[in-house]
Design an enzyme around this catalytic site. Structure first.
Site, PDB file in Angstrom:
ATOM      1  N   ASP A  16       0.728  -1.344  -0.005  1.00  0.00           N
ATOM      2  CA  ASP A  16      -0.039   0.267  -0.266  1.00  0.00           C
ATOM      3  C   ASP A  16       0.818   1.119  -0.332  1.00  0.00           C
ATOM      4  O   ASP A  16       1.730   1.191  -0.012  1.00  0.00           O
ATOM      5  CB  ASP A  16      -0.880  -0.362   1.410  1.00  0.00           C
ATOM      6  CG  ASP A  16      -0.359  -0.368   2.035  1.00  0.00           C
ATOM      7  OD1 ASP A  16       1.261   0.766   2.972  1.00  0.00           O
ATOM      8  OD2 ASP A  16      -0.261  -1.204   2.980  1.00  0.00           O
ATOM      9  N   GLU A  64      21.766 -22.478 -18.906  1.00  0.00           N
ATOM     10  CA  GLU A  64      20.938 -21.932 -17.928  1.00  0.00           C
ATOM     11  C   GLU A  64      21.681 -20.198 -17.156  1.00  0.00           C
ATOM     12  O   GLU A  64      21.142 -19.693 -16.629  1.00  0.00           O
ATOM     13  CB  GLU A  64      20.290 -22.788 -16.408  1.00  0.00           C
ATOM     14  CG  GLU A  64      19.651 -23.448 -17.277  1.00  0.00           C
ATOM     15  CD  GLU A  64      18.356 -25.085 -16.047  1.00  0.00           C
ATOM     16  OE1 GLU A  64      16.907 -24.555 -16.461  1.00  0.00           O
ATOM     17  OE2 GLU A  64      19.101 -24.680 -15.699  1.00  0.00           O
TER      18      GLU A  64
END
Ligand code: GLA
Length: 729
Positions: free
Chosen positions: A535, A615
């Site tokens: 928030d 990877e």
């Protein structure tokens, strides 16, 4: 001038770059709301109010025979309970004589240079010449209760803020039952409201509904803003799209329990109120005392959701997020949580750090499990002493070793919690939020500390600061892993138990303020089981927040989409994790996990030692690319190009630099097809007249925006792409 006052008509018009907000001191000091929307000059819009004798709509006594003035349907700036306005209200009191009415009337006003601040609470700030303040002072002449309405105007940023201060100017104690931050009245119905609901590991899902007659609300009673609902809502035209239509965004700058309530009334008018949830709330106001509500930020857009989001993003970046990390490039991190969970030792962490350094990662974050008796989530919270046995040395030594590799060191804490199995609980059981005589409610086997008590906050702060003083910690992840229930404080009298939630927030904000002031070099990342406290209140202290405990790249498409309506990309903590994903079991390509995590403050959260050489090469490349595009991603405008809730085969978004010279287009294919359709994405925000190069192809801005960009054919499930487009000189 951002504040226009017509002395004759007593009309205040607040003007931002593209919006205007108008109110009027009407008969007998009643403060009416007249307008919020596109700029209108200073014309008095009170002619829009239909003054007529309406059945069962009472009139203030002073009106005598005039039955055309009624609080029952007139638009209000701050509606009061008990005096004939029956719609959802802002303020409810119990007076000294037991009556419940409060009737605020205009007394005076002040216009101040600069944007006001709120003591102990987060609020927007403005640089010199960027903000103005209007304070309207009101009073109830029967009880002496006073009210100050605060309006902050950030003209350039297109933001209007609101907050209220309720003051007991009378002689008797008053019980405050409800104190909302604002009320916003519209003279129409038929609006949609967009809100963001969810759960742990699936936060901020967008939902859009037509407002119906009566009240409808979202909110939280959990002591945090919560995973379940977000204190950011939008009211809009039913036809509003990303680029067209009127919409109003309202963001509460507060991290505790909240209420956002809309009501369509009997005359087809709409009201929105927002503020602290009244359910667990009451406040004893003795004569001379005051209560300050948190702030709400309002933004209007006449051109749909995209500009609304851009304005909220700028507002957060320029007027809310503080400190050096607001603008400084944030380090790419490796967090050990999904790599090891509680099962680590110093050597294992260092091996992860070595591997990470080799790939270009800049910081190791040591997550949960480094302190007290904490090898599982059943014990140890509250004991903020380093488990040196587990680490094979002190935390200082570990940080030094990480630093010696050329990496920063960050640490996880959860300061607001206490495990029953902890030394803290054994020595201070009363610090726990628990109702005497009730067994209570445990979640993740932990209780919440009573942060409404200053000595509890001070006690925990001392332990945490001791570590931050001793160890070279450059990042802190501040977690909060349960909802509050069974509110009770042994330190408050019976008639003040309703004050705990708000006092708790003041305690938390004081701790956070002390932390950011004392350690300005520390980058703070908020967290509450992922995005349970995502928030505007937290963003005042922590420039970024861990967006969700769900690290599945495909689920994150929706989570990050919803989050983007109110919150900027820089605020979104997002990491590449392992495949199959630990929350869903879904397998996704490493490239796709990178594409999705790059739409935020980027990091990794997997055991890098398990990656294959191929990877690792991908990771190395992702890191270089993220660093290369850092400014574009963090400072550019973010465009949602598809609706992940629609019937789409892919989800796409783009970052466009302010000067429109660069664009990073990202897309993830979410549905594989045999004999596949072509997938075309229309870009947004480019300069139509410019030519953009992507690899060896050149397109015009208008072709990309109106014709679109054809995505390549997918070769595997959940394939993704990132295309960098650069305008040619
Ligand atoms: C919460 C956080 C996770 C991790 C764990 C540790 O769930 O969201 O990222 O830090 O706590 O217990």
């Amino acid at each position: 001038m951002a504040i226009l006052l017509n002395q004759e008509t007593k009309v205040f018009t607040l003007q931002t770059k593209t919006s205007a907000y108008q109110m009027k001191v009407a008969d007998y000091g009643v403060l009416l709301h007249l307008y919020y929307g596109r700029r209108i000059g200073d014309c008095d819009l009170s002619y829009l109010i239909q003054r007529t004798d309406r059945g069962f709509c009472g009139n203030p006594y002073e009106m005598q025979q005039d039955r055309t003035f009624s609080l029952d349907y007139f638009p209000q700036e701050y509606s009061c309970f008990g005096i004939g306005d029956y719609r959802t209200d802002c303020v409810k009191v119990i007076n000294g004589d037991g009556s419940c009415a409060v009737d605020y009337r205009y007394r005076s006003h002040r216009i101040l240079e600069g944007k006001y601040a709120l003591e102990g609470l987060p609020a927007l700030f403005a640089g010199e010449g960027q903000g103005e303040t209007l304070v309207i002072e009101m009073e109830d002449q029967c009880t002496g209760m006073k009210l100050e309405l605060y309006y902050g105007i950030l003209e350039e940023a297109d933001v209007i803020t609101r907050a209220a201060k309720i003051i007991n100017g009378g002689e008797k104690t008053v019980l405050l039952k409800r104190a909302m931050s604002m009320c916003l009245d519209f003279n129409t119905d038929g609006m949609d409201w967009v809100h963001f609901y969810g759960k742990h590991t699936m936060e901020r899902e967008l939902e859009r509904n037509r407002l119906h007659h009566g009240r409808q609300s979202v909110g939280s009673e959990r002591g945090t803003s919560s995973h379940q609902h977000n204190p950011f809502v939008i009211l809009c035209d039913p036809s509003c799209t990303e680029e067209t239509g009127e919409c109003y965004g309202a963001g509460l700058i507060y991290s505790g329990s909240f209420l956002a309530e809309a009501e369509v009334d009997q005359f087809h008018q709409t009201r929105l109120v927002m503020g602290i949830s009244p359910d667990q709330f009451s406040w004893m106001l003795n004569p001379g005392e005051s209560f300050q509500t948190p702030e709400v930020a309002l933004i209007y857009s006449g051109e749909g959701f995209t500009p609304l989001s851009h304005k909220f993003h700028r507002m957060a970046s320029e007027h809310l997020i503080r400190g050096q990390w607001a603008k400084k490039r944030r380090p790419i991190l490796i967090n050990n949580w999904e790599a090891t969970y509680f099962n680590f030792n110093g050597e294992k962490l260092l091996n992860i750090a070595r591997e990470a350094k080799e790939l270009g990662i800049e910081m190791l974050v040591l997550d949960d499990g480094w302190f007290g008796k904490r090898d599982s989530d059943y014990s140890g919270l509250g004991d903020w002493t380093v488990n040196e046995k587990k680490l094979g040395g002190s935390l200082k030594e570990l940080a030094e070793k990480v630093n010696a590799l050329g990496m920063k060191f960050g640490l996880w804490v959860e300061p607001e919690m206490i495990s029953e199995d902890s030394n803290l609980y054994r020595s201070h059981p009363d610090w726990t939020m628990r109702i005497p005589g009730r067994p209570g409610n445990v979640a993740r086997s932990q209780f919440v500390l009573d942060f409404s008590r200053p000595e509890v906050v001070d006690g925990i702060q001392e332990m945490i600061f001791k570590i931050l003083d001793e160890v070279n910690i450059e990042y802190v992840k501040w977690d909060f892993n349960r909802s509050i229930s069974n509110y009770f404080s042994t330190a408050l009298p019976v008639n003040r138990q309703g004050e705990i939630g708000y006092r708790y927030m003041l305690g938390l904000y004081r701790f956070l303020e002390n932390l950011v002031t004392r350690y300005p070099h520390i980058l703070l990342e908020g967290c509450s089981g992922g995005g349970g406290r995502f928030d505007f209140g937290m963003l005042y202290y922590s420039p970024q927040i861990w967006c969700s405990d769900d690290t599945d790249a495909v689920e994150r498409l929706k989570i990050q989409y919803g989050t983007s309506f109110g919150y900027p990309i820089s605020a979104v903590g997002s990491h590449v994790s392992a495949s199959p994903n630990h929350q869903t079991g879904r397998k996704t390509p490493l490239e796709t996990r990178g594409t999705v995590a790059m739409a935020g403050s980027f990091g990794y959260e997997l055991d890098l030692r398990c990656l294959s050489p191929e990877e690792k090469e991908i990771v190395r490349h992702q890191i270089q690319e993220y660093k290369q595009h850092y400014d574009l991603i963090h400072e550019g405008d973010y465009y949602r190009l598809t609706d992940p809730y629609g019937d789409c085969r892919g989800v796409a978004w783009a970052f466009v630099s302010q000067d429109k010279a660069e664009c990073l287009l990202c897309a993830v294919l979410t549905r594989l097809q045999a004999n596949p359709d072509g997938v075309i994405v229309k870009l947004k925000g480019l300069n139509p007249g410019k030519r953009y190069r992507a690899g060896d192809k050149v397109y015009t801005g208008e072709a990309l925006m109106y014709g679109g960009f054809l995505l390549p054919l997918p070769r595997e499930e959940y394939q993704s792409w990132r295309f960098y487009l650069k305008a040619e000189e």
